[in-house]
Design a protein around this motif. Sequence first.
Motif, short mmCIF file in Angstrom:
data_model
loop_
_atom_site.label_atom_id
_atom_site.label_comp_id
_atom_site.label_asym_id
_atom_site.label_seq_id
_atom_site.Cartn_x
_atom_site.Cartn_y
_atom_site.Cartn_z
N PRO B 138 -5.81 10.73 93.48
CA PRO B 138 -6.01 11.39 94.77
C PRO B 138 -7.23 10.47 95.44
CG PRO B 138 -6.99 12.80 93.01
CD PRO B 138 -6.38 11.51 92.30
N ALA B 139 -7.31 10.67 96.67
CA ALA B 139 -8.44 10.27 97.28
C ALA B 139 -9.21 10.76 98.51
CB ALA B 139 -8.23 8.72 97.91
N PRO B 140 -10.59 10.80 98.63
CA PRO B 140 -11.11 11.63 99.55
C PRO B 140 -10.75 10.78 100.94
CG PRO B 140 -12.72 10.26 98.41
CD PRO B 140 -11.49 10.21 97.64
N GLY B 255 -6.03 6.43 82.64
CA GLY B 255 -5.22 7.52 82.88
C GLY B 255 -3.68 7.32 82.17
N GLN B 433 -21.84 12.64 97.11
CA GLN B 433 -20.49 12.88 96.54
C GLN B 433 -19.92 11.60 96.43
OE1 GLN B 433 -18.77 14.79 100.51
NE2 GLN B 433 -18.08 15.59 98.52
N PHE B 434 -18.79 11.24 95.63
CA PHE B 434 -18.03 10.03 95.84
C PHE B 434 -17.30 10.10 97.06
CE2 PHE B 434 -18.45 9.67 91.14
CZ PHE B 434 -19.20 8.47 91.04
N ALA B 436 -15.08 7.60 98.16
CA ALA B 436 -13.95 6.55 98.02
C ALA B 436 -13.06 6.21 96.86
CB ALA B 436 -14.29 5.31 98.57
N ASN B 437 -12.11 6.45 96.58
CA ASN B 437 -11.31 5.97 95.93
C ASN B 437 -10.11 5.00 96.18
OD1 ASN B 437 -10.11 5.60 93.15
ND2 ASN B 437 -9.01 7.42 93.44
#
Lengths: 116, 456
Positions: B138-140, B255, B433-434, B436-437
């Motif tokens: 998942p990504a923001p 993962g 908060q992070f 970016a992914n």
Amino acid sequence: MQELWQLTKLIRSKNAGPFELTFDIMFKDFDGFERVLDSDVLCAENIAQLYKIEISQVRFFRIDNLLAIKITIPRHIFSGDIEDTDIYGGQFHGPLVRLQIEVGPNPGKQRGYVSD
Amino acid sequence: MIQKVRAIAATGNLSTGFREETLVGAVKDGAHFVGCDAGTTDSGPFYLGSGQARGPREGVKRNLRLILREALSAGIPVIVGTAGHAGGRPHLEWTLEIVRELATENSWHFKLAAIDSEIEKDVLAEALRKGEISPLSPAPRLEREDILRAERFVAMMGIEPIQRALSAGAQVVIAGRCSDVAIYAALPVLRGIPREVAFHAGKILECGAASAAQRLYPDCMAAELDQGGFTVEPPNPALRCTPQSVAAHTLYESGDPHHLVESGGMLDTSHAKFEAASDRAVRVTGSRFVPSATYTVRIEGAALVGYRSIVIAGIRDPLVLRQLEPFLSTVRSVVERKVEDSLKLRSDQYSVRFRVYGRNGSLGEAEPVTEQEGHEVGLVIDVVASSQRLAADIIPIVSHTGLHNPIPEHQGLISNFAYPFSPGGIDAGPVYQFCANHVWRLEDPCEPFKMSVESL
């Protein structure tokens, strides 16, 4: 009934990066490994239910040569977000430790599985 | 091309250390380079966001001193990845300052390469506009305004920028954000070791002694790489690797147990063989490396969310405990009114979290156990607001409201919270908060990574 931890030598959870959680479950012997896999207590469906995610989001790996199960799920709340409770993701395995596993003759063996 | 490359991992993280005698022995046994990872995202977005390095500085300096001393006297390169914990520009500078200090203090002379992996926001926004940025899952959300609002971005380099530094004659390479595996794969690939061997060895080496059967304490690890595979053996005679311990380490923190995605390709270990080479050494063969069609690097970013103040309290009264949920929601609504009256803040302009240890403090919403057990709970009241001053101002409102909030079973003023400290409020600083992914598609694997070389 036995509890999962009685059949394993390691149950852990950990971030696989800030956006995913991964669970490693390593068994003491092939018998316990097979028993747990056959019991369906530890399966993608139950993990999805337990951690309140979609079953399609659960990645479930059976690693025979290590007598290990690896499960990877997305984090609901990313590591470090203000709602986060566990930055390293190191305690999410807690609910798995005492999962009830049926004891008795190994159903896998009854079906004629061999140990390697 | 040389036949074999012997790689030493000083330890799993530069700040945790290793035994001096282990490193001395490992280098004496013959080594082509010493590598060390210095960072991780494990400890959350704070370090990347704030630009603060994670120390202790004296510990990092001690470890770097020993690594540099041994490597320089053996004439082999040192490669440090993800400097200062997050690999941004301030983290890189923090590490370079220590290296320069050591050079001066010890009269060492060497060529130092610094590889900057911090990405300017306008550069990233332009890459986004050109369609070069894609989300992982998942990504923001990462739109132009998210990029511009964020505090800092880094790109995670692969092996190529390190190889460029080595080819420029650098004896010490300090890299910003860097794939852990790349630290150990860069030099072997440059010397003709196949990628599948170099990348798998890198994955095993990156945590130092963690692939030993029992890691008694943080320490070094060594691997000898050749055309067909690699042999991993702890240089400390008190530790041993077994086929099981090395294979199991392949699982750690990844993962997928068999497929490791790296810049430039994917390491497939599904047919890897782990065999005992001695009672302490393991031979690993049979991995595959599948090159990717396009070259991408991972992007990490951190954005400021606000400022946190907290207070810790215990609750022991069984009558409060049996109605804790309605109790806390009453406290919340009284607090909202008081904050509005005294600080003129609406409830959507700050957040108050009751973290209840003894109920779901560790897992939050994911906690499947619903019934209360135990005779007390630990409460962390967690306030995040737009400034430290505001967060600190909200804390006494929440703690005083909760302290005296009535329950029907007790008539008269009660004090519900056991506070261990005075003052109760603790300012916890900025919260990030992070954000970016994502991966960034590059034409040139070195392009965003600026290298500077200096002679010390």
